[in-house]
Scaffold this active site. Structure first.
Site, short mmCIF file in Angstrom:
data_model
loop_
_atom_site.label_atom_id
_atom_site.label_comp_id
_atom_site.label_asym_id
_atom_site.label_seq_id
_atom_site.Cartn_x
_atom_site.Cartn_y
_atom_site.Cartn_z
N GLU A 92 7.22 -3.52 7.14
CA GLU A 92 8.44 -2.93 5.74
C GLU A 92 7.54 -2.07 5.19
O GLU A 92 6.58 -2.05 4.55
CB GLU A 92 8.31 -4.15 4.98
CG GLU A 92 9.67 -4.22 4.26
CD GLU A 92 9.35 -3.53 2.89
OE1 GLU A 92 9.38 -2.22 2.54
OE2 GLU A 92 9.19 -4.29 1.92
N LYS A 95 -4.07 -11.30 3.53
CA LYS A 95 -4.94 -10.11 2.65
C LYS A 95 -4.25 -9.60 1.67
O LYS A 95 -3.12 -8.98 1.87
CB LYS A 95 -5.49 -9.09 3.64
CG LYS A 95 -6.37 -7.96 3.04
CD LYS A 95 -6.44 -6.81 3.75
CE LYS A 95 -6.15 -5.72 2.93
NZ LYS A 95 -6.43 -5.63 1.49
N CYS A 98 9.50 -0.27 -3.00
CA CYS A 98 9.94 0.32 -1.66
C CYS A 98 11.12 0.48 -1.65
O CYS A 98 11.72 1.54 -1.01
CB CYS A 98 9.52 -0.72 -0.45
SG CYS A 98 9.91 -2.58 -0.83
N GLU A 132 8.65 9.82 0.03
CA GLU A 132 8.44 8.67 -0.79
C GLU A 132 7.46 9.04 -1.96
O GLU A 132 6.30 9.10 -1.55
CB GLU A 132 8.06 7.56 -0.01
CG GLU A 132 8.14 6.19 -1.00
CD GLU A 132 7.82 4.83 -0.21
OE1 GLU A 132 7.01 4.92 0.46
OE2 GLU A 132 8.47 3.65 -0.42
P1 NAD Z 1 -1.32 1.23 2.24
O1 NAD Z 1 -0.40 1.19 3.10
O2 NAD Z 1 -2.49 1.90 2.61
O3 NAD Z 1 -1.94 -0.39 1.82
C1 NAD Z 1 -1.08 -1.37 2.10
C2 NAD Z 1 -1.86 -2.57 2.36
O4 NAD Z 1 -2.60 -2.18 3.83
C3 NAD Z 1 -3.15 -2.75 1.59
O5 NAD Z 1 -3.27 -4.23 1.49
C4 NAD Z 1 -4.27 -2.13 2.18
O6 NAD Z 1 -5.61 -2.73 1.60
C5 NAD Z 1 -3.84 -2.29 3.79
N1 NAD Z 1 -4.55 -1.40 4.68
C6 NAD Z 1 -4.89 -0.26 4.46
N2 NAD Z 1 -5.34 0.23 5.64
C7 NAD Z 1 -5.33 -0.57 6.48
C8 NAD Z 1 -5.64 -0.57 7.82
N3 NAD Z 1 -6.27 0.60 8.35
N4 NAD Z 1 -5.42 -1.50 8.63
C9 NAD Z 1 -4.77 -2.71 8.09
N5 NAD Z 1 -4.42 -2.66 6.79
C10 NAD Z 1 -4.91 -1.72 5.71
O7 NAD Z 1 -0.70 1.52 0.98
P2 NAD Z 1 -1.47 2.46 -0.36
O8 NAD Z 1 -2.41 3.50 0.20
O9 NAD Z 1 -1.91 1.33 -1.16
O10 NAD Z 1 -0.33 3.21 -0.98
C11 NAD Z 1 0.20 4.67 -0.48
C12 NAD Z 1 1.46 4.64 -0.31
O11 NAD Z 1 2.00 3.47 0.58
C13 NAD Z 1 2.40 4.62 -1.68
O12 NAD Z 1 2.28 5.80 -2.09
C14 NAD Z 1 3.84 4.13 -1.06
O13 NAD Z 1 4.50 5.32 -0.54
C15 NAD Z 1 3.42 3.40 0.28
N6 NAD Z 1 3.78 1.93 -0.19
C16 NAD Z 1 4.66 1.44 0.12
C17 NAD Z 1 5.13 -0.11 -0.31
C18 NAD Z 1 5.99 -0.71 0.15
O14 NAD Z 1 6.45 -1.78 -0.48
N7 NAD Z 1 6.87 -0.51 1.31
C19 NAD Z 1 3.84 -0.91 -0.79
C20 NAD Z 1 2.61 -0.10 -1.38
C21 NAD Z 1 2.51 1.33 -0.93
#
Ligand code: NAD
Length: 482
Positions: free
Chosen positions: A246, A171, A280, A380
Site C-alpha cells: 500500500e 515493525k 496515503c 506525492e
Molecule cells: P518508508 O516507506 O521509508 O517507511 C515505511 C516503513 O518502512 C517504516 O516502518 C520504515 O521503517 C520501513 N522501512 C524503511 N526502509 C525499509 C527497508 N529497506 N526495508 C523494509 N522496511 C523499510 O517511508 P518514509 O521514508 O518514512 O516516508 C517517505 C515517504 O513515504 C512519504 O513522503 C510518503 O510519500 C510515503 N509514505 C506513504 C505512506 C502511506 O500510507 N502510503 C505512509 C508513510 C509514508
C-alpha cells in the site's frame, strides 16, 4: 520502553536504542530498542513456535473471534491513553487520534465476527468426485507499518491476520513506535498463545529489511513509500514470499459545476488537511470544472486560511509534520511552484510563529493553475498541500485524473447520477467515492491501489482472504462401495 518478543518485554540483543520525539516540540518522548537481525530472527522463531503450538492449532475459530472481541473492548477501555500517546508520538490532533483508536477497535470487532466464517466452496465436477476448497492460514505474517497512522495501520493488518489463524511479527515505523507496543500490552492480558504477536522496534534498513528477507516469513504487508515498497518486494521475492503493498497516491477530488459546492469545499479541505496531509489517500489534487474554478477555489482558500495549527494535544485543525526530513521534503516542493499561471493562493511555507517554531509545522497550502504534467500535480508531497487543475468536460476530467502513476482513491462531486457512475467506471483507482470522500473509516470497504499505489487489498473481507491460502481437495467416490 521495551519491545515484545516471544511473550516477553525485551531490549535489543546488542543493547542499541533509539529515541522517539514529539514532533510538536521536538522534545524526546520515549526511548525504544533499536533491534537488529538477531532480534528479528528471534521474533520470527517465536511466532513460528506459537503458530505451530497445539494451543493455537486447536483453538476454535470462534475462540479466535472472542479474543479479538476482547482486544476491541480493551482498546476502547484504554482509548484515552492510546489516543494521547498517538498524538504525542505522531503529532495528529487528539480528535483524529481518538477516531483512529475507535477504528482500531472496529477492525478487531469486524474480523472477530468473520473468524468462524472463512468458508470454502464445493465445486461440481463429476458425480464421483467431491471437490472442495479450504482457506488455510499462511503461517507467520510480517507487517511493516508507516508513521502516519501507527495504531490504525498496525491493527488493520494484525486483526485479519490473527482472525485467519496466522502468527504475527510487526515493525512499527522508526518515528512512531509507541501505540503498537501499547497494543502488545493489551494482547499480553488475554489468552493469546505466548509469542503469537511480536512487536520489533527499530529502523527500516535493519528491522524492516531483515523481516522482508526472512525465510521464515510467509507474507509481508507493507505500507509506505514506493521506493521502500519496491525494496521490500525485491527482498521478499528471494523467498517467493507474497506481499501486499500500500504505497500512497495522488488522489483527486473531481468537482463539477453542478455539485453542492459548499459541501464539496468542506470535504476537499478535510481530505487534504487530515493528519496534516500525511495520508496515503489524501485528496491532494483538486480537479475542478473551469466554469466554477474561481468561485470554488476561493471557497477552499477561505476555509484553508481559517484553519488553526498547533500541537495535536491542544486540538488544532492541523498538527505538526512528522519530522524535519518530511518538513524539508514539503518545503522543497514549494520551489517548484512556478511556471505559466501557477500561483500559491495561500500558505506555501513553514509556520514559525511561536510556539510553532518549536516543532515541524507547515501552513495549509493551495497551489493553483497547474497543468496535469506538473510535478506538483503528479508527485506525492505528503503535506497539507492541495494542487489545483482545471478541466472543461467530463472526458478531460477523467484523462487528468488518470494521468498519474498512482491510483488509490477518487472523489467525484456532481448531482448528475449518470455522470457520477460513468466516471466511477472510467477512473483507474482502487476506490471511488461519489459526493463523499473516505467516509466512515471504511473498515468494511476493500482498500488498495492500482498502478504504483500498490496491490493487494486491505480492509473488508478481501483483506481476510489475503491472509489465507487456498487448498483444493478432490475426493473420488467409488460408486456402489460396500
Ligand atoms: P518508508 O516507506 O521509508 O517507511 C515505511 C516503513 O518502512 C517504516 O516502518 C520504515 O521503517 C520501513 N522501512 C524503511 N526502509 C525499509 C527497508 N529497506 N526495508 C523494509 N522496511 C523499510 O517511508 P518514509 O521514508 O518514512 O516516508 C517517505 C515517504 O513515504 C512519504 O513522503 C510518503 O510519500 C510515503 N509514505 C506513504 C505512506 C502511506 O500510507 N502510503 C505512509 C508513510 C509514508
Amino acid at each position: 520502553m521495551q519491545m515484545f518478543i516471544g511473550g516477553e518485554w525485551v531490549d535489543a540483543a546488542d543493547g542499541q536504542t533509539m529515541e522517539s520525539i514529539d514532533p510538536a516540540t521536538r522534545e524526546p518522548l520515549t526511548v525504544v530498542p533499536s533491534a537488529g537481525a538477531d532480534d528479528v530472527d528471534r521474533a520470527v522463531n517465536a511466532a513460528r513456535a506459537a503458530y505451530e503450538s497445539e494451543q493455537w492449532q486447536d483453538m476454535l475459530p470462534s475462540q479466535r473471534g472472542r479474543l479479538l472481541n476482547r482486544l476491541a473492548a480493551d482498546i476502547r477501555a484504554n482509548a484515552d491513553e492510546l489516543a494521547r500517546w498517538e498524538t504525542l508520538d505522531a503529532g495528529k490532533p487528539l480528535a483524529q487520534s481518538r477516531a483512529d483508536v475507535e477504528v482500531a477497535a472496529r477492525y478487531c470487532e469486524y474480523y472477530a465476527g468473520v473468524a468462524d466464517k472463512l468458508l470454502g466452496e464445493t465445486i461440481p465436477v463429476r458425480p464421483d468426485l467431491l471437490d472442495y476448497t479450504l482457506r488455510e492460514p499462511l503461517g507467520v505474517t510480517a507487517h511493516i507499518v508507516p508513521w502516519n497512522y501507527p495504531l490504525q495501520i498496525a491493527v488493520r493488518g494484525l486483526a485479519p491476520a490473527l482472525a485467519a489463524g496466522n502468527a504475527v511479527v510487526l515493525k512499527p515505523a522508526d518515528e512512531t513506535p509507541v501505540t503498537a507496543l501499547k497494543i502488545a500490552e493489551l494482547i499480553e492480558r488475554s489468552e493469546w498463545p505466548s509469542g503469537l504477536v511480536n512487536i520489533v522496534t527499530g529502523t527500516g534498513p535493519r528491522v524492516g529489511a531483515s523481516l522482508a528477507a526472512h525465510p521464515g516469513i510467509n507474507h509481508v504487508t507493507f505500507t509506505g513509500s514506493v521506493p521502500t515498497g519496491i525494496a521490500v518486494m525485491r527482498a521478499a521475492a528471494g523467498n517467493v514470499t507474497p506481499v501486499t503493498l500500500e504505497l500512497g497516491g495522488k488522489s483527486p477530488n473531481i468537482v463539477f459545476a453542478d455539485a453542492d459546492l459548499d459541501e464539496a469545499a468542506d470535504w476537499v479541505v478535510k481530505s487534504i488537511i487530515q493528519n496534516a496531509g500525511q495520508t496515503c489517500s489524501a485528496g491532494s489534487r483538486l480537479i475542478v470544472e473551469r466554469a466554477i474554478h474561481e468561485t470554488f477555489v476561493e471557497r477552499v482558500v477561505e476555509r484553508m486560511k481559517a484553519l488553526t495549527l498547533g500541537a495535536g494535544i491542544d486540538e488544532p485543525d492541523i498538527g505538526p509534520i512528522i519530522s524535519q526530513k518530511q518538513l524539508n521534503t514539503i518545503e522543497s516542493y514549494m520551489e517548484l511552484a512556478c511556471g505559466e499561471g501557477v500561483t500559491i493562493r495561500t500558505g506555501g511555507r513553514r509556520a514559525t510563529s511561536p510556539p510553532l517554531d518549536r516543532g515541524f509545522f507547515f501552513e495549509p497550502t493551495v497551489i493553483d493553475g497547474l497543468s496535469a504534467d506538473h510535478r506538483l500535480a503528479r508527485e506525492e508531497i505528503f503535506g497539507p498541500v492541495l494542487s489545483v487543475i482545471e478541466f472543461d468536460d467530463a472526458r478531460q476530467a477523467i484523462e487528468i485524473a488518470n494521468d498519474t502513476d498512482y491510483g488509490l482513491i477518487t472523489g467525484v462531486w456532481t448531482t448528475n447520477v449518470h455522470k457520477a457512475l460513468w466516471l466511477a467506471g472510467q477512473i483507474r483507482c482502487g476506490q471511488v467515492y461519489v459526493n463523499n470522500y473516505g467516509a466512515g473509516g471504511g473498515v468494511e470497504l476493500p482498500f488498495g491501489g492500482y498502478g504504483k499505489s500498490g496491490f493487494g487489498r486491505e480492509k473488508g473481507l478481501e483483506a481476510l482472504r489475503g491472509y489465507t491460502q487456498l487448498k483444493n481437495v478432490a475426493v473420488r467416490i467409488k460408486p456402489n462401495a460396500r
